[in-house]
Design an enzyme around this catalytic site. Structure first.
Site, short mmCIF file in Angstrom:
data_model
loop_
_atom_site.label_atom_id
_atom_site.label_comp_id
_atom_site.label_asym_id
_atom_site.label_seq_id
_atom_site.Cartn_x
_atom_site.Cartn_y
_atom_site.Cartn_z
N LYS A 97 -1.50 1.20 3.91
CA LYS A 97 -2.16 0.20 4.74
C LYS A 97 -2.91 0.91 5.86
CE LYS A 97 -1.08 -3.81 7.66
NZ LYS A 97 0.00 -4.61 8.28
N LYS A 131 1.73 3.52 6.71
CA LYS A 131 1.05 2.52 7.53
C LYS A 131 0.42 3.23 8.72
CE LYS A 131 1.77 -1.80 10.08
NZ LYS A 131 2.76 -2.83 10.47
#
Length: 335
Positions: free
Chosen positions: A258, A203
């Site tokens: 992400k 992330k």
């Protein structure tokens, strides 16, 4: 004919296979279906629906409205939804204790979904930012630094409360070190042997998250703060492989990259290296850009949204969390 030139033009013409729809379909390498889609949903304590201004078409939902949306997802054969609660300001605190309240919004929503739609996969966000007064994903010390180990202890309590409520998958999105192993151990000890972990393993500290923070109400609390000390530097690639490897070793069943489109190189490297179930979050900023361009008449929304989702799948993703999920499933059904 010279055998050495047998594969050269004009004997080889790749456009032959692109000439007709039937042959294009026969050689198509990647196909997108409803099976590839996961629908993120924002839920709130208020009645009804509330539009998210920076995400046209996305709304915060009460639990009864959540069930109506879930009914649509089931009808379209979308496998799972992921819940993101909007916490009332009075419920936020420095210790984020509301995150593991058995009667909290997320926990009540999980129970309602599993009672009504047992076949629908329910994924929950495990992170503290909706519950902290400062908008960080973890607990902070006196200097404002997000502390790791104390945060992990809180995340374990949160994950267990979700599993107890019936969540099929817990998805730690906080990027603390060691939290996957701690959560897996706790789930095993409490009898949640089949509760899956979808780890947000890579992330990035991305600028594409702005509309999401508006939606969950953490933008105001975070203010001018940032998450650079725990989310990954967008300039790094090798680090992502290390993070994914650690999470898999600690017991993650699935991993997540992400954002999506700006990080397709990471998706490809992760899938090639590990071969594990790999998911991508097409984040709020990606969605907002496409929607804004479409509303201005600059892009064809349907064509560009589906193309972006196919590109994520082509890069190696097994599934995509996308705010286009309902629309995409409908579009695909029409094809």
């Amino acid at each position: 004919m010279d055998p050495s030139n047998a594969m050269a033009f004009p004997y080889t013409r790749p456009r032959r296979m692109r000439r007709d729809d039937f042959s294009r379909r026969l050689m198509r390498e990647h196909r997108l279906s409803a099976d590839d889609l996961i629908l993120p949903v924002f839920i709130h304590e208020l009645q009804g629906r509330a539009a998210v201004a920076s995400m046209p078409g996305v709304e915060r939902l009460s639990i009864d409205e959540l069930l109506r949306t879930a009914e649509q997802a089931v009808a379209l054969k979308i496998p799972a939804i992921v819940l993101f609660p909007v916490t009332a300001p009075e419920a936020k605190s420095l210790d984020a204790a509301a995150a593991w309240d058995e009667n909290g919004l997320a926990q009540r929503a999980i129970r309602a979904l599993k009672q009504r739609f047992p076949e629908l996969g329910v994924i929950t966000d495990v992170a503290l930012d909706p519950y902290t007064t400062h908008g960080q994903d973890g607990l902070v010390d006196d200097s404002g630094y997000v502390v790791n180990d104390e945060t992990v202890e809180a995340l374990v309590l949160q994950a267990l409360s979700h599993a107890d409520a019936g969540a099929d998958v817990v998805a730690p999105s906080d990027m603390m070190d060691g939290r996957i192993g701690a959560i897996r151990e706790a789930l095993e000890e409490h009898g949640h042997l089949n509760t899956r972990i979808l780890a947000y393993s890579a992330k990035y500290a991305s600028s594409f998250y702005g509309p999401f923070r508006d939606a969950v109400g953490s933008a105001g609390a975070l203010g001018k703060g940032n998450k650079y000390t725990y989310q990954m530097d967008p300039a790094n690639s090798d680090e992502a492989l290390r993070e994914v490897g650690l999470d898999l070793e600690e017991g993650a069943d699935m991993v997540m990259i992400k954002p999506g489109l700006p990080y397709l190189d990471i998706v490809r490297r992760v899938k090639d290296h590990y071969g594990a179930p790999t998911f991508v979050y097409q984040v709020s900023g990606e969605y907002a850009m496409l929607k804004a361009a479409a509303q201005n008449g600059w892009l064809d929304e349907r064509a560009c949204a589906l193309e972006s989702l196919v590109s994520i799948k082509r890069a190696g993703a097994d599934g995509v969390l996308t705010y286009f999920a309902l629309d995409a499933a409908r579009w695909l059904k029409e094809e």
